[in-house]
Write a protein that holds these residues in place. Structure first.
Motif, mmCIF file in Angstrom:
data_model
loop_
_atom_site.group_PDB
_atom_site.id
_atom_site.type_symbol
_atom_site.label_atom_id
_atom_site.label_comp_id
_atom_site.label_asym_id
_atom_site.label_seq_id
_atom_site.Cartn_x
_atom_site.Cartn_y
_atom_site.Cartn_z
ATOM 1 N N ALA A 1 0.838 -1.207 0.000
ATOM 2 C CA ALA A 1 0.000 0.000 0.000
ATOM 3 C C ALA A 1 0.869 1.251 0.000
ATOM 4 N N ALA A 2 1.992 1.205 0.730
ATOM 5 C CA ALA A 2 2.894 2.357 0.755
ATOM 6 C C ALA A 2 3.509 2.596 -0.625
ATOM 7 N N VAL A 3 3.904 1.519 -1.309
ATOM 8 C CA VAL A 3 4.427 1.675 -2.672
ATOM 9 C C VAL A 3 3.349 2.235 -3.590
ATOM 10 N N ARG A 4 2.113 1.735 -3.448
ATOM 11 C CA ARG A 4 1.019 2.204 -4.310
ATOM 12 C C ARG A 4 0.783 3.714 -4.118
ATOM 13 N N ARG A 5 0.826 4.154 -2.875
ATOM 14 C CA ARG A 5 0.653 5.599 -2.621
ATOM 15 C C ARG A 5 1.743 6.404 -3.315
ATOM 16 N N GLU A 6 2.984 5.930 -3.191
ATOM 17 C CA GLU A 6 4.102 6.665 -3.777
ATOM 18 C C GLU A 6 4.050 6.658 -5.306
ATOM 19 N N LEU A 7 3.485 5.617 -5.881
ATOM 20 C CA LEU A 7 3.378 5.542 -7.340
ATOM 21 C C LEU A 7 2.417 6.603 -7.893
ATOM 22 N N GLY A 8 1.464 7.030 -7.082
ATOM 23 C CA GLY A 8 0.571 8.109 -7.493
ATOM 24 C C GLY A 8 -0.229 7.812 -8.749
ATOM 25 N N GLY A 9 -0.704 6.595 -8.880
ATOM 26 C CA GLY A 9 -1.492 6.237 -10.053
ATOM 27 C C GLY A 9 -0.730 5.439 -11.093
ATOM 28 N N ALA A 10 0.600 5.458 -11.042
ATOM 29 C CA ALA A 10 1.395 4.622 -11.949
ATOM 30 C C ALA A 10 1.326 3.171 -11.474
ATOM 31 N N ARG A 11 1.732 2.261 -12.315
ATOM 32 C CA ARG A 11 1.745 0.845 -11.967
ATOM 33 C C ARG A 11 3.111 0.238 -12.321
ATOM 34 N N ILE A 12 3.413 -0.877 -11.672
ATOM 35 C CA ILE A 12 4.671 -1.577 -11.905
ATOM 36 C C ILE A 12 4.571 -2.421 -13.177
ATOM 37 N N ASP A 13 5.616 -2.385 -13.991
ATOM 38 C CA ASP A 13 5.643 -3.167 -15.231
ATOM 39 C C ASP A 13 6.389 -4.487 -15.078
ATOM 40 N N ILE A 14 7.458 -4.498 -14.273
ATOM 41 C CA ILE A 14 8.216 -5.732 -14.043
ATOM 42 C C ILE A 14 8.514 -5.856 -12.550
ATOM 43 N N LEU A 15 8.106 -6.979 -11.980
ATOM 44 C CA LEU A 15 8.437 -7.314 -10.599
ATOM 45 C C LEU A 15 9.655 -8.224 -10.598
ATOM 46 N N VAL A 16 10.724 -7.800 -9.940
ATOM 47 C CA VAL A 16 11.913 -8.625 -9.768
ATOM 48 C C VAL A 16 11.722 -9.388 -8.459
ATOM 49 N N ASP A 17 11.180 -10.599 -8.589
ATOM 50 C CA ASP A 17 10.706 -11.381 -7.442
ATOM 51 C C ASP A 17 11.828 -12.233 -6.871
ATOM 52 N N VAL A 18 12.518 -11.700 -5.852
ATOM 53 C CA VAL A 18 13.571 -12.474 -5.193
ATOM 54 C C VAL A 18 13.094 -13.072 -3.882
ATOM 55 N N VAL A 19 11.934 -12.653 -3.390
ATOM 56 C CA VAL A 19 11.429 -13.143 -2.103
ATOM 57 C C VAL A 19 10.697 -14.468 -2.267
ATOM 58 N N GLY A 20 9.895 -14.596 -3.324
ATOM 59 C CA GLY A 20 9.166 -15.828 -3.542
ATOM 60 C C GLY A 20 7.722 -15.768 -3.100
#
Length: 335
Positions: free
Chosen positions: A220-239
């Protein structure tokens, strides 16, 4: 014959199973090159192999650990044209995997003896030339972590300028992905449990930084900071433990580049999450490696090595990796 120092490990025996050994310097045969290895770096897979979290992935009864190193060609065998004595080189991750689909299981530091040694013989065709823009220590970050990050961004869905990447944590893959993405003109959001590490990530160009320990709903914190933008590529190292939350940030057409299991288990077995394809990233081949190095030279990308240990302290290097108290990569000097 000349003596050399190296290390061995036993899969599942823990960090305590690491041993320093003295041996004879090998001689290259036809089609091979002897490399004086000067620097190496650790990857999380090295810890997983040693502690038994990925069983059956290493030579038995023991193996030479580590997959990433750089050095100088000391001698070549008959018929070698690809490299010459004095060339600065690194061995590729999976020996013999030149291009296309993976054909070789001879992955360094696992099924094939790795690079925690001062000299090693490799097939000459499995060596790449390192750019003058990188030191040996910097070039030693690229074989596994660097190439994994590269293919996470450019293999399943090539990253374009102006797009957004989400990196989890500040380890070797995530920091390489941050550097590659910024060099490609993209934007980066990154998470960490450390404000100090996030400050270092901002210095490398990170656009959004979120401390997931302070922000319990970090997505949710990332979503707020994005301000309406969205992520195109998730670099998933956590799993799998965090992939659902991260996938909720993706734009239509966004991709999950599934790499690691820092949390609990890989996301590889799922074909899609939240309508977004899951693309397993398995490092890459020699052509990928060379393309990545050319990009780094062109854009002056300088990999980050946070701390360096002598080979005689390889067990301490593993413990430092295990602690998580590092930014970028943990290095080993082989001089």
């Amino acid at each position: 014959m000349t003596k050399m120092l190296g290390a061995t490990a036993v899969g599942g025996a823990g960090i305590e199973g690491l041993r320093l050994v003295e041996g004879e310097m090998p001689t290259p045969g036809a089609g091979e090159a002897l490399v004086r290895l000067n620097a190496a770096t650790l990857n999380y897979r090295d810890l997983l192999f040693a502690t038994g979290r990925l069983p059956g992935m290493t030579k038995t009864p023991d193996y030479v650990p580590l997959s990433c190193a750089a050095g100088v060609v000391a001698a070549v065998g008959g018929g070698v044209e690809r490299v010459a004595p004095g060339d600065r080189v690194s061995p590729i991750f999976a020996l013999g995997w030149i291009e296309g689909q993976q054909t070789s299981l001879a992955m360094l530091g696992g099924q094939a003896d790795g690079v925690a040694r001062q000299y090693a013989v490799f097939p000459a065709e499995s060596l790449v030339h390192n750019p003058a823009t990188m030191s040996d220590l910097e070039a030693a970050t690229m074989t596994c972590a660097g190439l994994t990050a590269w293919n996470a961004l450019f293999a399943p869905r090539p990253l374009r300028a102006g797009e957004w990447v989400l990196c989890q944590g500040t380890g070797g893959v995530s920091i390489a992905a941050l550097q590659f993405a910024k060099a490609a003109g993209a934007h980066v959001a990154i998470t960490s449990s450390s404000d100090d590490k996030l400050a270092r990530a901002r210095a490398l160009g990170a656009d959004i930084t979120v401390n997931y320990r302070r922000e319990t709903d970090w997505a949710a914190a990332v979503r707020r900071e994005l301000g309406g933008a969205r992520i195109d590529i998730l670099v998933d190292v956590v799993g799998s433990s965090e992939v659902e939350a991260a996938a909720g940030l993706l734009a239509p057409g966004g991709v999950i580049s599934a790499i690691g299991m820092l949390g609990d288990d890989f996301s590889w077995e799922r074909q899609e999450i939240g309508g977004h394809p899951v693309a397993p990233i398995t490092v890459g081949h020699r052509t990928d490696h060379e393309t990545m190095l050319a990009f780094c030279a062109r854009h002056a990308v300088r990999p980050v090595v946070d701390v360096v240990y002598d080979l005689s302290r390889i067990d301490d290097a593993y413990r430092h990796l295990e602690s998580g108290r590092f930014f970028g990569k943990v290095g080993i000097t082989l001089l």
